[in-house]
Enzyme design. Structure first.
Site, PDB file in Angstrom:
ATOM      1  CB  CYS A  58      -0.907  -0.042   1.231  1.00 45.00           C
ATOM      2  SG  CYS A  58      -1.784   1.480   1.583  1.00 45.00           S
ATOM      3  CB  CYS A  61       0.482   2.026   4.064  1.00 43.97           C
ATOM      4  SG  CYS A  61      -1.158   1.297   3.850  1.00 43.97           S
TER       5      CYS A  61
END
Length: 161
Positions: A58, A61
């Site tokens: 991700c 993230c």
């Protein structure tokens, strides 16, 4: 209306329109600690808790971790905890991510993804803000640096309760 107030209004109105404000995942779910032992998120009852779901793949993230480190450090003494739950099936991927992007907050792991399902996860990362009573009060899908002031304002309001 200030930019910060406008950001907060946008976030809250988006949640109300999407019907997400009333959804109620709970802190009763069990996750794994780094050592592999099972743990309940209820250990954080009595604190304002920011639960964040993340994965090694991700990209947003990577941007959220420095901010979560900052707010953990800034508000921990007031009863605030960040709990980031990793969803990677392969723990080696998570540990490789953490070697590059360190976490100074609580890490938990849910390779089966059952907790993410219970939280009705809609995207990565997704975060859930709980008050001291363990009630869900806010949900965010994605991480947007331009909204961090509004995220922080939500935390501060709950810490004053």
């Amino acid at each position: 209306m200030s930019k910060q107030q406008l950001n907060k209004f946008y976030l809250v109105s988006t949640l109300i329109v999407s019907g997400q404000l009333l959804a109620a995942p709970s802190l009763e779910n069990s996750v794994l600690k780094k050592d592999g032992n099972e743990s309940s998120l209820q250990e954080f009852l009595g604190k304002v808790v920011y639960v964040d779901f993340w994965a090694s793949w991700c990209a947003p993230c990577r941007k959220s971790f420095p901010w979560m480190n900052k707010v953990q450090s800034k508000y921990q003494q007031q009863g605030f905890e960040v709990v980031a739950i990793n969803l990677d099936v392969d723990s080696a991927s998570a540990h490789e991510f953490l070697a590059k992007v360190p976490a100074k907050f609580n890490l938990r792991f849910n390779p089966d993804g059952d907790v993410a399902t219970a939280f009705d996860l809609l995207g990565m990362p997704s975060s859930y803000l709980f008050n001291r009573q363990g009630e869900l009060v806010q949900r965010h899908v994605g991480f947007y640096e331009k909204h961090t002031a509004a995220y922080e304002e939500e935390i501060e309001l709950l810490l004053k309760e």
